[in-house]
Each structure stands twice: as C-alpha cells, then as structure tokens.
Design an enzyme around this catalytic site. Structure first.
Site: not given
Ligand SMILES: *Cc1c(COP(=O)(O)O)cnc(C)c1O
Length: 414
Positions: A179, A207, A242
């Site tokens: 990330s 992502h 995302k």
């Molecule tokens: C954003 C993210 C999460 C968390 O997901 P949410 O739905 O925002 O709680 C988990 N793993 C990774 C790699 C992320 O970037």
C-alpha cells in the site's frame, strides 16, 4: 500526579518528531479536486483509483436502494442483517475474482484483523512480509500464532522459514499490492512455496482489485491463479472502498475455508452487516469495473502513471535530480517519492499545498524509519493536465527547498 497528565507530553513528543497527524474536513469537487477549508486543492491522495466514488451510476444505485431497503441493516449478518442485496453481491464478487465463494464484510481492517485469528492460533505458524498492512499485522498479533517476519519480498528467506518451522498449520500473509510502495507481490512465487510446504496463502489485494488483471479482476487473476484452476490453498481478500469507490471488503476462496470463516470470524458475527445501499453501490461499481467503461478508465490510469514516471525519471529535470528524491519502482496507481526525513517530507507536502496540490507525506510508523515519502496516488479522475501540474509543482518545490537549504545550511531540515 495522575499518569493521565503524561498524554500532554506524549502529544508534544509527536510534534517534536513531526509525527503529529491532523485531519482536514473535505468536500468533494468535480474532477479529482477537494475543497479544504474553502480552498480548492487538486488531490493526489485518494485510493479511488477509477474515479467511481463520485460516479453517477453509483449514486443512482444508492438512491434506488435507499427507497427499497432503507438505510441501516439492523443486525449482524448472522441474524437478520444479510440482505438479499448483500447475498447477490457475494455471488457477483466470487464470480468476478474467479473463486468458488465470497463473504462480504463492512470494512477491510476488521476483515483481516479477524480472519487471521479464525484461521490460525496458538502453536500454529504465521509468515508475514515486513511491509504488510497494519490490519494483517494486527490479525497476526490477535491470533497468538508464532509470527515469522521476512524481509519485503524475500522469498528465499520465506522458503527457509517455512522449511524450518515445526508447526503443522502454516499461514503466509501478504499484501498483493503493497500500500505504501505500490509494488506487486510475486504471487506465483508465494503460491509455489505454499504448495511445497503445505501452507495456506492469504492475499490482501486492497489496491489491486478493480485495477489489475483482466477486466480489473485483481492480482490473483493477473497471476493466473483464479478461475477453473483456482488453488485450494489461497484466500483472496480485497477492499471495496478503493478502486470500487464505496466501502467494505470481501474474502473469497475455497468453499470449506469461506464456510469456516463465516462460522468463526468475530468481526463478521459480532458486527452489524453492511447496509444494502452500500452493497448496491458496490454492485454498480463492479458492473463498471468489469465492463468497457472500466477498461477505458484503467487504460487512462496507465497512461497517467507512464506520464508521471517519465516526468520524474532521472535526467528529466535538474532541480529534481539535485533534490535526490527517489521514485520507487511501481507500475500501479501508487507512486511513492521517497524523501527520507520526516520534516523534509512534510516541508515538500506544504510547498505543494501552497501551489494548490494535496499530496500526503507518509511517515513512520506507517512506513519504516528514515523512509518518509510523498505517496502520490493517481486516479482515472485525473487528467493529463493534472499530472503536468503536479510535475511542475514538484520541480518548483525542489528548487525552493534547494534555495532554502543553501540560505541556512546549519542542520536545517525544514
Ligand atoms: C485500506 C486497506 C485495508 C483496510 O481496508 P478498509 O476497508 O479501509 O478498512 C486493508 N488492507 C490494505 C492493504 C489496505 O490498503
């Protein structure tokens, strides 16, 4: 004196290390712009990689769903919160990623933090990439399994650790797209090691889902490990806040593993189900991702990534070369520019902000000490002109910093 007074000193210590985080209340504007305190900023900080968060089709899906389902889900999915919309979404998600079954969660953090402890426990062994997301790390801690951390992407080390472990149950956990670095894990390599050592692989594709692989089906599909030949030893997790533009998450995989997670994941059992209106928004997002519009947006995003990388390549501009910032190797929408020092990263962020751009400075503990960076996130909502603006603002910031440092050379960071 009460220990509660120490919190003032502890907060002051965060300030002293440039580690205090502040939030800004934002209002979305057309394009990739946000209004912050009444000032319009061009944002390079959102994970809304396909620009779906503001899409008219998703808005319409929510309007329709509100009339049909109301607002809240009312209960845990194990009681009466499992709406027909959520059930339909699970089927569509499983099909999209080419795996037998999917389970829909209200949030990604809660998913990983609680599926890991549902899979392994005391006496079992966990193998975790050093750059994994915080929620995988927290899931590992909650599980009470023995955690073996391997250096980022070091599969030879992982192989040795798996071979040396006496545990019968072994779980390898990894981000599929990292990330804060934007690089993609060697999924085929991880899977081969899991086969060799009878381990289970859990991939977090927060992502990658929506942007990578054929029709945006994600990093597992890109690695050829989904569909008819799907592996019995892979659990695939991805988030829906995302590229899908909404909120929530899902985990997908073999029937028996998903059924086990349905039975044993505490954040699934003991949390109110995601509202149907969100499930309907995700379903609309998914139709877009899998269709020609999704393809068009992914192509546009890839062109923006290439444009940015060309503009930041060594030799592209003298002021940038002199600044010594390193663009990390990544072909995803996450394009980190390594600066190093916390205060320096904040200073560059501030210089960009003065030019009307919002690029977040990411500091420890989110990234390792000494690797503070600007995390540039591109989106299909950006235009080529936006990337040009960013490049010119970065050149300007680099020149401005060089000037400030030359004027005050004694131990000045900011
Ligand atoms: C954003 C993210 C999460 C968390 O997901 P949410 O739905 O925002 O709680 C988990 N793993 C990774 C790699 C992320 O970037």
């Amino acid at each position: 004196m009460s220990w509660l007074n120490e919190f003032d000193d502890r907060l002051a210590a965060l300030d002293a290390q440039s580690l205090r985080r502040v939030r800004r209340a934002v209002l979305p504007e057309p394009g990739a712009r946000l209004s912050v305190d009444g000032v319009s900023l061009l944002a390079f900080c959102s994970n809304d990689y396909l620009g779906l968060a503001q899409d008219p089709l998703l808005r319409q899906a929510v309007h329709t769903a509100v009339d049909r389902y109301g607002v809240g889900s009312g209960a845990s999915p194990m009681v009466s919160g499992h709406s027909v919309a959520n059930a339909a979404l699970e089927g569509e998600l499983a099909q999209a990623v080419g795996l037998p079954r999917a389970l829909y969660f209200y949030a990604g953090y809660a998913t990983n933090a609680s599926i890991v402890p549902a899979l392994v426990g005391e006496g079992d062994a966990l193998f975790s990439d050093a750059l994994n997301h915080a929620c995988l790390i927290d899931g590992a801690r909650l599980s009470k399994a023995t955690v073996h951390r391997y250096a980022h992407g070091d599969l030879a080390r992982l192989d040795a650790l798996l071979a040396a472990s006496p545990a019968r149950r072994k779980l390898v956990i990894s981000d599929a797209v990292f990330s804060m670095d934007g690089d993609v894990a060697d999924i085929a390599g991880l899977h081969a090691l899991c086969e060799r050592h009878d381990a289970l692989l859990l991939l977090d594709d927060a992502h990658g889902f929506g942007v990578l692989g054929p029709q945006g089906r994600g990093a597992l599909a890109a690695a050829g490990l989904s569909g008819p030949g799907a592996s019995p030893r892979v659990l695939y997790m991805a988030t829906l806040g995302k590229a899908l533009g909404v909120a929530g998450a899902f985990v997908a995989g073999p029937e028996r593993l998903v059924e086990w997670l349905l039975q044993k994941t505490r954040s699934y059992t003991y949390a109110t189900a995601a509202p149907a209106l969100l499930a309907e928004a995700v379903r609309a997002g998914l139709r877009c991702v899998l269709g020609t519009e999704g393809e068009r947006r992914r192509q546009h995003l890839r062109a923006l990534v290439a444009q940015l990388r060309a503009g930041l390549a060594p030799g592209a501009h003298a002021a940038l070369d002199a600044a010594g910032w390193a663009l990390l190797p990544s072909d995803t929408a996450i394009q980190p520019l390594l600066i190093g020092d916390n205060a320096a990263a904040l200073d560059v962020m501030q210089r960009l902000r003065e030019q009307g751009l919002w690029v977040p400075a990411i500091r420890p503990p989110t990234v390792p000490l000494g690797t503070a960076r600007l995390r540039i996130a591109l989106s299909a909502a950006h235009q080529a002109d936006d990337v040009e603006l960013l490049l010119s603002a970065l050149r300007h910031a680099a020149a401005g910093r060089a000037q400030a440092l030359a004027a005050a050379p004694q131990g000045v960071h900011a």
